[in-house]
Design an enzyme around this catalytic site. Sequence first.
Site, PDB file in Angstrom:
ATOM      1  N   ARG A  54      -6.772  11.186  -7.630  1.00 29.75           N
ATOM      2  CA  ARG A  54      -7.987  10.383  -7.468  1.00 29.75           C
ATOM      3  C   ARG A  54      -9.263  11.225  -7.320  1.00 29.75           C
ATOM      4  O   ARG A  54     -10.368  10.677  -7.346  1.00 29.75           O
ATOM      5  CB  ARG A  54      -7.841   9.482  -6.233  1.00 29.75           C
ATOM      6  CG  ARG A  54      -7.156   8.143  -6.474  1.00 29.75           C
ATOM      7  CD  ARG A  54      -8.045   7.181  -7.249  1.00 29.75           C
ATOM      8  NE  ARG A  54      -9.407   7.205  -6.759  1.00 29.75           N
ATOM      9  CZ  ARG A  54      -9.843   6.617  -5.664  1.00 29.75           C
ATOM     10  NH1 ARG A  54      -9.029   5.897  -4.948  1.00 29.75           N
ATOM     11  NH2 ARG A  54     -11.106   6.725  -5.295  1.00 29.75           N
ATOM     12  N   ARG A  92       0.812  -1.215   0.000  1.00 26.31           N
ATOM     13  CA  ARG A  92       0.000   0.000   0.000  1.00 26.31           C
ATOM     14  C   ARG A  92       0.850   1.272   0.000  1.00 26.31           C
ATOM     15  O   ARG A  92       0.457   2.282   0.565  1.00 26.31           O
ATOM     16  CB  ARG A  92      -0.970   0.022   1.186  1.00 26.31           C
ATOM     17  CG  ARG A  92      -1.997  -1.082   1.160  1.00 26.31           C
ATOM     18  CD  ARG A  92      -3.031  -0.841   0.065  1.00 26.31           C
ATOM     19  NE  ARG A  92      -3.966  -1.964   0.001  1.00 26.31           N
ATOM     20  CZ  ARG A  92      -5.160  -1.975   0.578  1.00 26.31           C
ATOM     21  NH1 ARG A  92      -5.576  -0.918   1.217  1.00 26.31           N
ATOM     22  NH2 ARG A  92      -5.924  -3.014   0.473  1.00 26.31           N
ATOM     23  N   TYR A 106     -14.639 -12.146   0.354  1.00 24.23           N
ATOM     24  CA  TYR A 106     -15.416 -10.976  -0.094  1.00 24.23           C
ATOM     25  C   TYR A 106     -16.683 -11.417  -0.825  1.00 24.23           C
ATOM     26  O   TYR A 106     -17.747 -10.825  -0.650  1.00 24.23           O
ATOM     27  CB  TYR A 106     -14.571 -10.059  -0.980  1.00 24.23           C
ATOM     28  CG  TYR A 106     -13.535  -9.293  -0.196  1.00 24.23           C
ATOM     29  CD1 TYR A 106     -13.916  -8.260   0.659  1.00 24.23           C
ATOM     30  CD2 TYR A 106     -12.191  -9.596  -0.279  1.00 24.23           C
ATOM     31  CE1 TYR A 106     -12.971  -7.576   1.410  1.00 24.23           C
ATOM     32  CE2 TYR A 106     -11.242  -8.912   0.462  1.00 24.23           C
ATOM     33  CZ  TYR A 106     -11.640  -7.906   1.304  1.00 24.23           C
ATOM     34  OH  TYR A 106     -10.713  -7.233   2.048  1.00 24.23           O
ATOM     35  N   ASP A 113      -6.405  -3.697  -7.505  1.00 22.77           N
ATOM     36  CA  ASP A 113      -7.019  -4.208  -6.296  1.00 22.77           C
ATOM     37  C   ASP A 113      -7.306  -5.679  -6.514  1.00 22.77           C
ATOM     38  O   ASP A 113      -7.409  -6.136  -7.664  1.00 22.77           O
ATOM     39  CB  ASP A 113      -8.311  -3.455  -5.954  1.00 22.77           C
ATOM     40  CG  ASP A 113      -8.769  -3.796  -4.544  1.00 22.77           C
ATOM     41  OD1 ASP A 113      -8.257  -3.180  -3.594  1.00 22.77           O
ATOM     42  OD2 ASP A 113      -9.601  -4.701  -4.384  1.00 22.77           O
ATOM     43  N   ARG A 126      -3.480   6.433  -0.090  1.00 25.90           N
ATOM     44  CA  ARG A 126      -3.948   7.624   0.615  1.00 25.90           C
ATOM     45  C   ARG A 126      -2.922   8.342   1.477  1.00 25.90           C
ATOM     46  O   ARG A 126      -3.160   9.457   1.906  1.00 25.90           O
ATOM     47  CB  ARG A 126      -5.181   7.266   1.443  1.00 25.90           C
ATOM     48  CG  ARG A 126      -6.398   7.052   0.562  1.00 25.90           C
ATOM     49  CD  ARG A 126      -7.488   6.340   1.308  1.00 25.90           C
ATOM     50  NE  ARG A 126      -7.037   5.012   1.699  1.00 25.90           N
ATOM     51  CZ  ARG A 126      -7.712   4.201   2.502  1.00 25.90           C
ATOM     52  NH1 ARG A 126      -8.846   4.612   3.018  1.00 25.90           N
ATOM     53  NH2 ARG A 126      -7.252   3.006   2.791  1.00 25.90           N
TER      54      ARG A 126
END
Length: 403
Positions: free
Chosen positions: A85, A72, A197, A121, A76
């Site tokens: 983004r 990561r 998921y 992702d 962010r």
Amino acid sequence: MTDTPADPSTPTSDALHQRPGAAGTGPAPGSAPASDAPAPQPSPRRRAAHDAPFLAAARGERPSRRPVWMMRQAGRSLPEYREIRRGTGMLEACFTPEILAEVTMQPVRRHDADAAILFSDIVVPLKAAGVDVDIVAGRGPVVGHPVRTAADVAALPTVTEDQLAPVVEGIGGVLGELRPDQVLIGFAGAPFTLASYLIEGGPSRNHERTKALAYSDPDLWHALMTALTPTVIRFLTVQAEAGVDAVQLFDSWVGHLSVRDYDRLVAPYTRRIFEAVRPYGIPTIHFGVGTGELLGTMAATGPDVMGVDWRVPLDTAAGRVAEAVRSVDPSRQVPALQGNLDPAVLFAGDDAVRRHVDRICAEADHAVERGDARGHIFNLGHGVLPDTDPDVITRVFERVHAR
Ligand code: 1CP
């Protein structure tokens, strides 16, 4: 499934140098991925990654400096990421080659990382194949129609190469920008984590529906894993053909299983995935969170590098990994280790950061000297947390490079 065969599971240094794109070095006949994909094609964009510290460490050679990247690292924590983004959804960004390439490169430029991790992702191949999934800000992947019955499993599509064309184009953009000593790591989510998921319908704390399905209806579980595995393989082999230098298989949530259940419910599929990628001659990395008890069993599925979360010291982890790999095949080279700074340490101030970085490097060196690891790639023990100060990250990269 049988255990990984002796020889092919031990990519020699030569084998790792071979790229399917180089003349005469494509996958051996009969060893093509377990899918209906055509034989791997040379990529016109494939570069030679010269003297890349990441590749040296993964192969068991001496790197010119200790390689470091962070899970990561794109995302962010970086203002330039938040900027690009703005107004673009997460999955839209993953399917826009220019954004994909730019976001992938941002942390590499800023921190002088030894590896870029493809900005994508784990749900990208599912989305590409037409599964109703989105990434909801502040939550994560959310599935419109959770997969819970045999009919749901039967309806799951397998992703095709064409559906992944934007990812291939984005990879080309990244490869055009990397220095020859920097590598691009592609990745995929492993079937258990994807299954979680799909079954839960979104992020889950305890994965109870997933485990309940596996424990109550093993046939349905194996049907689901069998349906997901070709999509994982296709996603990885398409990236390999597009020129990535290594791949990481994230089984982020598999640490929720006992080792016995892991062995029955997950390991056969993981092994199949590593077997399918091996002909491409690029290093494979395997990682999951909370996998201290599973490290040996996971390593025995065949990766070249084992990722370790922050809960287990690297020298202890190396002992578990080396013992398990040798018990399967005494002639196989032990994996390299990747890890394992607790991402929370990045909030603890420069002294604490230095202390922990130095400790981790020393633990890794101890494991390598003892012969229980072929090398060390520095990383976090899981992903960068969104509020992390990017300057602290840069200082970690500098410290690791000085070690
Ligand atoms: O809008 C946003 O910025 C959303 C945040 C975000 C980002 C930046 C998500 C949603 N995914 C990503 C990118 C991403 N995902 C990368 C980029 C490359 C890098 O590492 O820099 C990677 C490798 C992933 C892989 C991924 N997605 C994993 C495996 C790694 C891990 O963290 O264990 C998993 C489990 C996911 C699911 C996911 N996607 C996003 C979130 C918030 C989550 C986790 C949700 C949950 O808790 O279940």
